[in-house]
Design an enzyme around this catalytic site. Structure first.
Site, short mmCIF file in Angstrom:
data_model
loop_
_atom_site.label_atom_id
_atom_site.label_comp_id
_atom_site.label_asym_id
_atom_site.label_seq_id
_atom_site.Cartn_x
_atom_site.Cartn_y
_atom_site.Cartn_z
N GLN A 106 -28.76 36.93 -1.37
CA GLN A 106 -28.98 35.84 -0.42
C GLN A 106 -27.64 35.41 0.17
OE1 GLN A 106 -29.97 31.59 -1.16
NE2 GLN A 106 -31.85 32.04 -0.04
N HIS A 156 -40.27 27.38 1.72
CA HIS A 156 -40.27 26.28 0.75
C HIS A 156 -41.15 25.19 1.34
CE1 HIS A 156 -37.77 23.65 -2.21
NE2 HIS A 156 -38.98 23.17 -2.04
N PRO A 173 -33.43 32.16 -5.60
CA PRO A 173 -31.98 32.06 -5.74
C PRO A 173 -31.61 30.62 -6.06
CG PRO A 173 -32.61 32.17 -3.42
CD PRO A 173 -33.87 32.38 -4.21
N MET A 174 -30.85 30.41 -7.13
CA MET A 174 -30.49 29.05 -7.55
C MET A 174 -29.01 29.00 -7.92
SD MET A 174 -33.87 28.01 -9.80
CE MET A 174 -34.09 29.63 -10.55
N CYS A 176 -31.20 25.58 2.25
CA CYS A 176 -30.39 24.72 1.39
C CYS A 176 -29.94 23.48 2.16
CB CYS A 176 -29.18 25.49 0.87
SG CYS A 176 -28.18 24.55 -0.29
N GLY A 205 -38.96 28.87 -8.82
CA GLY A 205 -37.57 28.52 -9.06
C GLY A 205 -37.33 27.92 -10.43
N ARG A 206 -37.26 26.60 -10.49
CA ARG A 206 -36.85 25.91 -11.72
C ARG A 206 -37.72 26.25 -12.93
NH1 ARG A 206 -37.11 20.06 -9.57
NH2 ARG A 206 -38.44 21.11 -8.06
N LYS A 261 -35.40 32.79 4.25
CA LYS A 261 -35.98 31.74 3.41
C LYS A 261 -35.71 30.40 4.08
CE LYS A 261 -36.27 29.99 -1.33
NZ LYS A 261 -35.97 28.56 -1.14
#
Length: 340
Positions: A77, A179, A25-26, A107, A241-242, A146
């Site tokens: 999320q 993460h 999720p971004m 986050c 992710g990225r 997460k």
């Protein structure tokens, strides 16, 4: 380095298909247009919404739970720390057809900290357990977490294991995505928190060894299929992710390499053309081409003509009345003889 034998074992072992591979999720990136595009690349990859706060869902005027049916398997999320609010939103998610709900405990932005959700919740394991329990009581779909490997100076392995054991034992949560960086809640921007704290994959591997009954996926810094397969030797899943956003064609082989699909790998040109009907439907409903095409800019990364592809879309997709002809013109910048 993954041996051929290990790669074969990874491809054959699909014990936890739901988390085996996912796109992270971004915020501002993984919206419904992005997810539709990613689904064309991979049928099996688990997709996540951007993080949505409970306040936005409960009090906002927009429909923050909207998605395209083609996006399944899809995870919502949530950001929040009020068990009742989270339970309410989880119930709404199940009613709307989401496949899973995930609680954000990773986050690190100041805005998230001030709202008492995100990575700061690692310091309140009992509260996280209460939140997960409240959600699990009202839904049948999985509720997952997460998180990071630590926060600020609370970065010992003992701190991490205490957090995991408290949340899993008190809430019944069985699924965690880790993460593999700690988060600095002060002093680093969210972008810096994704890059500066060092990655510690061995710590996540050890966590799985110490909690073999839990399903665990790793996130952070993963860029290649070979790295994905190397992590899957030790863990149940990998979240990218990225790299999945900036180089989306990474997803094109996921079904074949990780899920045993015998379908041919789609070409980049096929993916672009498969987006046309969706784009035309969205434009007819009032969307702008640029809101969709921005997610496609990295599709030809490292290919001849990739810069011209990106430039043509960037310069023209925002213009009034822009349609699929912009993508057709951009694709003409890719040398025709390339089988891509």
């Amino acid at each position: 380095m993954v041996t051929n034998e290990q790669a074969a074992q990874v491809a054959a072992k699909v014990e936890h298909p739901a988390c085996r591979f996912s796109v992270a999720p971004m915020l501002d990136w993984t919206d419904r247009h992005c997810r539709y595009f990613h689904r064309l690349l991979s049928e099996n990859t688990q997709l996540y919404t951007e993080m949505v706060t409970t306040g936005a869902i409960i009090h906002g005027k927009a429909d923050y739970l909207a998605y395209n049916e083609e996006e399944h398997p899809l995870v919502l999320q949530l950001g929040g720390s009020n068990p009742a609010d989270l339970a309410h939103c989880a119930k709404l998610a199940q009613e709307r057809g989401y496949d899973e709900v995930n609680l954000n405990v990773g986050c690190p932005s100041d805005r998230v900290k001030n709202g008492r959700f995100g990575a700061c919740l690692m310091g309140e394991a009992d509260l996280v357990a209460q939140c997960v329990s409240a959600m699990r009581e009202v839904v049948d779909i999985p509720v997952t977490v997460k998180t990071r490997i630590g926060i600020d100076d609370q970065d010992s392995y003992e701190f991490l294991t205490d957090f995991i054991s408290t949340v899993s034992e008190k809430s019944g949560c069985q699924d965690f995505t880790i993460h593999a960086r700690k988060a600095w809640l002060s002093g680093l921007s969210p972008k810096e928190n994704r890059e500066i704290p060092p990655l510690d994959y061995p710590r996540v591997y050890q966590l799985k060894r110490d909690f073999p009954h839990l399903t665990m996926a790793v996130n952070g810094g993963v860029k290649t299929m070979e790295e994905i397969e190397a992590h899957l030797v030790h863990l149940d899943g990998v979240m990218v992710g990225r790299e999945a956003y900036q180089n989306p064609y990474l997803l094109a082989e996921i079904d074949q390499r990780l899920f045993g699909s015998d379908k041919p790998v789609k070409k980049r040109r096929e993916i672009v053309e498969a987006m046309y009907p969706y784009i035309e439907r969205q434009l007819a409903n009032g969307s702008y081409l640029g809101h969709i095409s921005r997610h496609m800019l990295g599709l030809f990364q490292n290919m001849p003509g990739a810069r011209q592809w990106r430039r043509h879309i960037s310069e023209n997709a925002h213009k009034p009345g822009a349609g699929i002809e912009v993508l057709e013109q951009a694709m003409a910048k890719i040398p025709a003889h390339l089988d891509v």
